[in-house]
Design an enzyme around this catalytic site. Structure first.
Site, short mmCIF file in Angstrom:
data_model
loop_
_atom_site.label_atom_id
_atom_site.label_comp_id
_atom_site.label_asym_id
_atom_site.label_seq_id
_atom_site.Cartn_x
_atom_site.Cartn_y
_atom_site.Cartn_z
CG ASN A 179 -0.28 -0.01 2.52
OD1 ASN A 179 0.70 -0.71 2.71
ND2 ASN A 179 -0.79 0.78 3.45
CB CYS A 222 -2.03 0.64 8.59
SG CYS A 222 -0.66 1.80 8.67
CD GLU A 274 1.92 -0.22 10.76
OE1 GLU A 274 0.77 -0.36 11.27
OE2 GLU A 274 2.11 0.00 9.57
#
Length: 483
Positions: A153, A285, A251
């Protein structure tokens, strides 16, 4: 193919897989058009990568801090000089809009500039010692070879976020980018080589995770793994490496909430919410996924967001005036649509959607942005959608809003919009998330600000800023008797 075969960097040379096999890279904006290819590395290719990294770690550790910083600063300069090429790759390979890709390239340069400049900061300190004639200090030194596993992403920014502090600290880096967006990471490796990074200090691996994923963790040279991606895979890596002595930084997912209290400035709040939810087609995110609105302003907030969502324009990222590009793949498109369909089956109400032509949906990986009203019993309240979907619940009080924010397995980012300083600070103290904003969106954290989440969103090690160096260094304490 627009980019042809882009090879892996191994010990300073650009190589193909020994098998000769490749992985095609396609554009999500079109019907699977192949835009390039990368080597499909197998287990037989990995020894050379990690062997070179082990030697590279020794030579890079011996390079002084200013020399390391110079390479990073030169990399930042080259990223800016090659800006347009990098933007085009991100738009083509991942599907971001030109504006979003431009922001990613700029921030990538800033990461290398920030850590390059940090080479002049202290990397140790004097320690008092109770023994006579003794000088004591602590030094930070590299840990060796670090393995970076990065997502699709932010396919340029995330490698930079990890790579820059790892290299400044004196480590060698092996990086495996996401299989659907590998080209931009290999181009970054070229830039670092052109900036003067010695052979072996950086190696790249492209291949299918199902074939080589577990093998990556078997090399004794690897001292740390930094992963960004799904919570499921991140948790699996944590379990796999438990007890090995290998450091793990993860993460992972998020289900980020914005609270709008009844005294909020809606001229400020609504644009931030819409941007946080729908920019980058919701594939961040830190994207705003849950909207928690106090009952007294429910109608005003709903009306404004409905109007904003209905004007969003979806299309190929390179098209002028487009707000949302495609999602990254057909499987992502199907997953997002499945989440929305499930919510509707459970009784969710569609408040607004943006126009999406059947043409776009069938020929590319486009998803219709949606604004839903749900309840906390709906599955979509808890599940990460990772797409352009904003789900709203209504609460009666500030206390109920806080409880709703924390009603999640995730704890990455949250925000509140209010004019009340007392409630703002109460929110900061009570929100169980690693990132907390007041009158700001859930997105948009700067390079020098520590970044990372709580609970199922991350590990104890933060990224970015000075905090990032804690993961990539070890502390050596020294006591020297002077007389």
């Amino acid at each position: 193919m627009k980019y042809g075969l882009v090879k892996n960097l191994v010990n300073g040379s650009y190589v193909e897989a020994r098998s000769g096999e490749t992985i095609e890279v396609t554009s999500p904006a079109t019907d699977g058009d192949v835009v390039g290819a990368v080597p499909a590395m197998g287990k037989e290719d990995l020894d050379a990568v990690f062997g070179a990294a082990e030697a590279g770690a020794r030579s890079w550790k011996a390079t002084d801090h200013l020399g390391r910083g110079r390479v990073l600063l030169d990399a930042g300069r080259l990223i800016r000089e090659r800006h347009q090429e990098l933007v085009d790759i991100i738009v083509t390979e991942m599907g971001k809009t030109t504006a979003e890709a431009t922001g990613e390239v700029t921030k990538t340069a800033e990461f290398f500039e920030y850590y390059g400049g940090m080479a002049r900061l202290p990397f140790g300190e004097y320690l008092p010692d109770g023994r006579p004639g003794t000088f004591a200090s602590q030094l930070r030194e590299p840990i060796g070879v670090v393995l970076l596993i990065t997502p699709w992403n932010d396919p340029l920014l995330t490698p930079a976020r990890k790579m820059a502090p790892a290299l400044l600290a004196g480590n060698a880096v092996v990086i495996k980018p996401a299989t659907v967006t590998p080209i931009i990471t290999l181009k970054l490796a070229e830039i670092l080589t052109d900036a003067g990074l010695p052979a072996g200090v950086l190696g790249t691996i492209t291949g299918r995770g199902s074939e080589i994923g577990d093998e990556l963790f078997t090399y004794v040279a690897v001292k740390a793994v930094s992963f960004t991606g799904s919570t499921e895979i991140g948790r699996g890596i944590q379990k796999q490496l438990a007890g090995t002595g290998i450091r793990v930084q993860t993460e992972m997912g998020g289900k980020n909430a914005v609270v709008v209290l009844d005294d909020a400035d809606l001229d400020l709040a609504v644009p931030a919410i819409v941007s946080g939810a729908f920019a980058q087609a919701g594939q961040r995110c830190t994207a705003t996924s849950r909207l928690i609105v106090q009952k007294g302003i429910q109608d005003q907030v709903t009306e404004r967001i409905v109007k904003a969502v209905s004007t969003l324009r979806v299309g190929p990222g390179a098209t002028e005036g487009v707000n949302l590009g495609p999602v990254v793949s057909k499987s992502a498109q199907q997953d997002i649509n499945h989440h929305v369909a499930g919510a509707l089956d459970e009784g969710a109400e569609v408040l607004a959607t943006a126009t999406l032509s059947e043409d776009l949906e069938s020929t590319g990986c486009f998803v219709q942005p949606a604004f839903l009203k749900i309840s906390r019993e709906h599955a979509i309240w808890r599940k990460e959608v990772f797409g352009p979907v904003l789900a709203m619940v209504v609460v009666d009080s500030f206390e109920e809003a806080i409880e709703a924010v924390n009603d999640s397995d995730y704890g990455l980012s949250s925000a509140v919009f209010t004019k009340d300083l007392g409630r703002a600070f109460a929110f900061v103290e009570s929100a169980d998330t690693g990132q907390v904003s007041v009158n700001q969106p859930t997105t948009g954290w700067d390079i020098h600000q520590p970044f990372g989440g709580f609970k199922d969103s991350g590990s104890a090690f933060k990224e970015q800023g000075l905090e990032a160096l804690n993961f990539y260094t070890r502390v050596k304490t020294i006591a020297l008797r002077t007389h």
